[in-house]
Design an enzyme around this catalytic site. Sequence first.
Site, PDB file in Angstrom:
ATOM      1  N   TYR A  15       0.840  -1.202   0.000  1.00 43.76           N
ATOM      2  CA  TYR A  15       0.000   0.000   0.000  1.00 43.76           C
ATOM      3  C   TYR A  15       0.876   1.253   0.000  1.00 43.76           C
ATOM      4  O   TYR A  15       0.669   2.181  -0.789  1.00 43.76           O
ATOM      5  CB  TYR A  15      -0.935  -0.035   1.215  1.00 43.76           C
ATOM      6  N   GLU A  37     -11.460   4.979   5.759  1.00 46.86           N
ATOM      7  CA  GLU A  37     -10.859   5.783   6.834  1.00 46.86           C
ATOM      8  C   GLU A  37     -11.821   5.882   8.012  1.00 46.86           C
ATOM      9  O   GLU A  37     -11.403   5.816   9.166  1.00 46.86           O
ATOM     10  CB  GLU A  37     -10.467   7.179   6.331  1.00 46.86           C
ATOM     11  N   TRP A  45      -4.838   0.644  10.736  1.00 47.60           N
ATOM     12  CA  TRP A  45      -4.994   0.703   9.279  1.00 47.60           C
ATOM     13  C   TRP A  45      -4.701  -0.670   8.674  1.00 47.60           C
ATOM     14  O   TRP A  45      -5.294  -1.052   7.673  1.00 47.60           O
ATOM     15  CB  TRP A  45      -4.105   1.791   8.694  1.00 47.60           C
TER      16      TRP A  45
END
Length: 192
Positions: A15, A37, A45
């Site tokens: 990512y 988010e 995350w």
Amino acid sequence: MPRCAWATVEPNITYHDQEWGVPVHDDRTLFEFVILEGAQAGLSWTTILNKRENYRKALDGFRAEKIARYGARDVKRLMNDSGIVRNRLKIAATIQNAKAFLAVQKEFGSFDRYLWTFVGGKPIQNRRRRMADVPARTAESDAMSGDLLKRGFKFVGSTICYALMQATGMVNDHLISCPRCAEVRRRLSEAS
């Protein structure tokens, strides 16, 4: 490669190396990041990245026009889906955010056009030396959060908005020691 300190394991490494900090102008992708988010609030995350494909399947490819029509059966289906974060408030927020997203698209012509106004239409190029130099929020994320909330969005506090800005390249917060910092900067200068 001396990446930013948070990118030490998969899926964070991929990512970081391919997406984080690269400007996004596709409405569906921007909507995906708004939802992801918000889902991340209170979680890591890494957890969300590991569930990203499941989210894409569960949420009809992040097609806001479909999600905005979700009803009680869809909420029940999502609450039973172990591939996503099963939080009733976050699921309700996803449906509400789809409705608000469509309203913004209609008003501004695109969500992209609206969202990028908070950074003057071009990425903010930061020059951070340490992770400790990266703020959790800024004046821009405060303004974005306040406006999104006024428009009916949920789970869009300033810290979430700053993470959204980082993810979608509105700000380049790659540390200057990270090769991606210069790569992202170079891509931006070639594009302008």
